[in-house]
Design a protein around this motif. Structure first.
Motif, PDB file in Angstrom:
ATOM      1  N   GLU A 218       3.985  -7.957   6.425  1.00  0.00           N
ATOM      2  CA  GLU A 218       4.207  -8.347   5.033  1.00  0.00           C
ATOM      3  C   GLU A 218       3.467  -7.459   4.035  1.00  0.00           C
ATOM      4  O   GLU A 218       3.665  -7.580   2.825  1.00  0.00           O
ATOM      5  N   ASP A 219       2.610  -6.571   4.537  1.00  0.00           N
ATOM      6  CA  ASP A 219       1.911  -5.604   3.677  1.00  0.00           C
ATOM      7  C   ASP A 219       2.810  -4.377   3.561  1.00  0.00           C
ATOM      8  O   ASP A 219       2.735  -3.457   4.365  1.00  0.00           O
ATOM      9  N   ILE A 220       3.652  -4.371   2.553  1.00  0.00           N
ATOM     10  CA  ILE A 220       4.719  -3.367   2.457  1.00  0.00           C
ATOM     11  C   ILE A 220       4.162  -1.965   2.277  1.00  0.00           C
ATOM     12  O   ILE A 220       3.357  -1.705   1.388  1.00  0.00           O
ATOM     13  N   GLU A 221       4.617  -1.063   3.146  1.00  0.00           N
ATOM     14  CA  GLU A 221       4.281   0.345   3.024  1.00  0.00           C
ATOM     15  C   GLU A 221       5.293   0.996   2.078  1.00  0.00           C
ATOM     16  O   GLU A 221       6.505   0.948   2.317  1.00  0.00           O
ATOM     17  N   VAL A 222       4.784   1.575   1.010  1.00  0.00           N
ATOM     18  CA  VAL A 222       5.636   2.218   0.007  1.00  0.00           C
ATOM     19  C   VAL A 222       5.468   3.732   0.124  1.00  0.00           C
ATOM     20  O   VAL A 222       4.350   4.245   0.003  1.00  0.00           O
ATOM     21  N   LYS A 223       6.565   4.411   0.350  1.00  0.00           N
ATOM     22  CA  LYS A 223       6.521   5.870   0.484  1.00  0.00           C
ATOM     23  C   LYS A 223       6.567   6.483  -0.920  1.00  0.00           C
ATOM     24  O   LYS A 223       7.648   6.699  -1.487  1.00  0.00           O
ATOM     25  N   GLN A 224       5.376   6.754  -1.456  1.00  0.00           N
ATOM     26  CA  GLN A 224       5.290   7.080  -2.874  1.00  0.00           C
ATOM     27  C   GLN A 224       5.922   8.421  -3.243  1.00  0.00           C
ATOM     28  O   GLN A 224       6.279   8.644  -4.403  1.00  0.00           O
ATOM     29  N   ASN A 225       6.081   9.313  -2.287  1.00  0.00           N
ATOM     30  CA  ASN A 225       6.713  10.608  -2.565  1.00  0.00           C
ATOM     31  C   ASN A 225       8.173  10.648  -2.094  1.00  0.00           C
ATOM     32  O   ASN A 225       8.770  11.720  -1.991  1.00  0.00           O
ATOM     33  N   SER A 226       8.753   9.489  -1.825  1.00  0.00           N
ATOM     34  CA  SER A 226      10.085   9.441  -1.226  1.00  0.00           C
ATOM     35  C   SER A 226      11.171   9.998  -2.137  1.00  0.00           C
ATOM     36  O   SER A 226      12.108  10.662  -1.665  1.00  0.00           O
TER      37      SER A 226
ATOM     38  N   ASN B 291      14.613   5.043   4.614  1.00  0.00           N
ATOM     39  CA  ASN B 291      13.794   3.853   4.399  1.00  0.00           C
ATOM     40  C   ASN B 291      12.717   4.183   3.379  1.00  0.00           C
ATOM     41  O   ASN B 291      11.809   4.970   3.660  1.00  0.00           O
ATOM     42  N   LEU B 292      12.831   3.592   2.205  1.00  0.00           N
ATOM     43  CA  LEU B 292      11.863   3.816   1.133  1.00  0.00           C
ATOM     44  C   LEU B 292      10.632   2.941   1.309  1.00  0.00           C
ATOM     45  O   LEU B 292       9.551   3.267   0.818  1.00  0.00           O
ATOM     46  N   TYR B 293      10.825   1.825   2.011  1.00  0.00           N
ATOM     47  CA  TYR B 293       9.749   0.877   2.280  1.00  0.00           C
ATOM     48  C   TYR B 293       9.666   0.615   3.783  1.00  0.00           C
ATOM     49  O   TYR B 293      10.635   0.826   4.512  1.00  0.00           O
ATOM     50  N   ARG B 294       8.526   0.109   4.217  1.00  0.00           N
ATOM     51  CA  ARG B 294       8.372  -0.294   5.617  1.00  0.00           C
ATOM     52  C   ARG B 294       7.639  -1.622   5.655  1.00  0.00           C
ATOM     53  O   ARG B 294       6.554  -1.751   5.090  1.00  0.00           O
TER      54      ARG B 294
ATOM     55  N   HIS C 241       0.841  -1.185   0.000  1.00  0.00           N
ATOM     56  CA  HIS C 241       0.000   0.000   0.000  1.00  0.00           C
ATOM     57  C   HIS C 241       0.888   1.251   0.000  1.00  0.00           C
ATOM     58  O   HIS C 241       2.029   1.216   0.463  1.00  0.00           O
ATOM     59  N   TYR C 242       0.372   2.332  -0.546  1.00  0.00           N
ATOM     60  CA  TYR C 242       1.128   3.575  -0.668  1.00  0.00           C
ATOM     61  C   TYR C 242       0.759   4.547   0.446  1.00  0.00           C
ATOM     62  O   TYR C 242      -0.383   4.588   0.896  1.00  0.00           O
ATOM     63  N   VAL C 243       1.760   5.328   0.855  1.00  0.00           N
ATOM     64  CA  VAL C 243       1.530   6.407   1.814  1.00  0.00           C
ATOM     65  C   VAL C 243       2.314   7.642   1.370  1.00  0.00           C
ATOM     66  O   VAL C 243       3.291   7.540   0.622  1.00  0.00           O
ATOM     67  N   GLU C 244       1.855   8.804   1.820  1.00  0.00           N
ATOM     68  CA  GLU C 244       2.610  10.035   1.637  1.00  0.00           C
ATOM     69  C   GLU C 244       3.455  10.230   2.897  1.00  0.00           C
ATOM     70  O   GLU C 244       2.947  10.173   4.005  1.00  0.00           O
ATOM     71  N   SER C 245       4.729  10.448   2.709  1.00  0.00           N
ATOM     72  CA  SER C 245       5.637  10.609   3.841  1.00  0.00           C
ATOM     73  C   SER C 245       5.996  12.076   4.029  1.00  0.00           C
ATOM     74  O   SER C 245       6.087  12.835   3.066  1.00  0.00           O
TER      75      SER C 245
END
Length: 288
Positions: free
Chosen positions: A43-51, A17-20, A2-6
């Motif tokens: 295991e549900d990888i957090e992707v920092k889409q604005n990283s 960390n680009l992923y969590r 899933h994507y998040v804004e960091s």
């Protein structure tokens, strides 16, 4: 996934960390611990889409230095093969004259060998590789969803051939599982052959706390029946879980690494990892 804004991407010490989260499935992973406040399935990888956007802004502002990643999440998880956040971050790191180091267990890092070489020519690139067990069959139990130890050793040798310095993390060493003289000696032999710069080893053992302890024990029940009870009886709810063989194995570690000219003092190794070549900084002044 899933994507998040960091809100940020670099720590004060240039950690990234680009992923969590992670899908390697290592049974001992400390990053599962509740203390880190992860509010999603591991295991549900957090992707920092604005990283990458954030990274570019930070690199422009900061003095060139070493950028590090992999302390909490292996940057070369399978998702990276398609998303290429790390590869694109490396392009920015090279462009703005920074150095790079990462901790990984994955051979996917070889995909980015071209960029690692460019960074290393311009400033400095160091690859840190985790090795816990010399036995590939045991490796598939302890670290089931990432390449085996023998493949990681091939990666270390290829990096050495290409002039990329390496550091090995010899941890964790699990009591009654891989805390044997044969295992430690074999891993050190691999490191000597691969000409590694240093080996990080924080005594022989592991750490357990709420979150990763429960996961670890569930995996012991699956693969090592009865061993969980031995751990509970011996260590209780302790954070530090030392191997009964610690003193003997650390003596072997110290003597073998010192004899081979491999750095074995953690402070010295971290100093090396953080040290940024001054001449590289000077060369970026005109570039910027």
């Amino acid at each position: 996934m899933h994507y998040v804004e960091s809100k940020s991407i670099l720590s004060a010490n240039n950690g990234m960390n680009l992923y969590r989260g992670c899908t390697h499935g290592c049974i001992y992973c400390d990053s599962r611990s509740k203390v880190y406040g992860m509010n999603h399935k591991f295991e549900d990888i957090e992707v920092k889409q604005n990283s990458l956007e954030l990274l570019k802004k930070e690199l422009i502002k900061r003095k060139p230095s070493m950028i590090g990643t992999g302390a909490m999440t292996d940057p070369y998880i399978p998702l990276e093969k398609h998303l290429q956040y790390v590869r694109n971050a490396l392009k920015l790191i090279y462009k703005y004259g920074f150095g790079f180091t990462c901790i990984t267990k994955s051979d996917l890092i070889l995909r980015d060998l071209d960029l690692l070489k460019k960074i290393n020519e311009k400033s400095k690139a160091v690859v840190q590789m985790t090795l816990t067990t010399a036995d590939d069959d045991l490796c598939t139990i302890l670290e089931p969803n990432v390449c085996k130890t023998s493949r990681r050793v091939e990666v270390l040798n290829e990096l050495n051939d290409e002039g990329i310095p390496t550091v090995v993390w010899l941890c964790p060493i699990l009591p009654y599982i891989n805390d044997t003289q044969e295992n430690i000696t074999s891993i050190i032999d691999y490191c000597i052959d691969a000409n590694v710069k240093g080996i990080l080893c924080f005594e022989m053992g592991l750490t357990l706390r709420e979150g990763n302890r429960q996961y670890f024990y569930s995996k012991l029940d699956e693969s090592f029946p009865g061993l969980k009870d031995k751990y509970i009886e011996k260590f209780g709810n302790n954070y530090s879980i030392p191997s009964p063989n610690n003193h003997k194995l650390m003596d072997i570690f110290q003597k073998r690494t010192s004899g081979a000219g491999i750095l074995n003092n953690a402070d010295e190794i971290f100093e090396y990892l953080h040290d940024f070549p001054q001449k590289s900084y000077q060369s970026t002044l005109t570039f910027k």
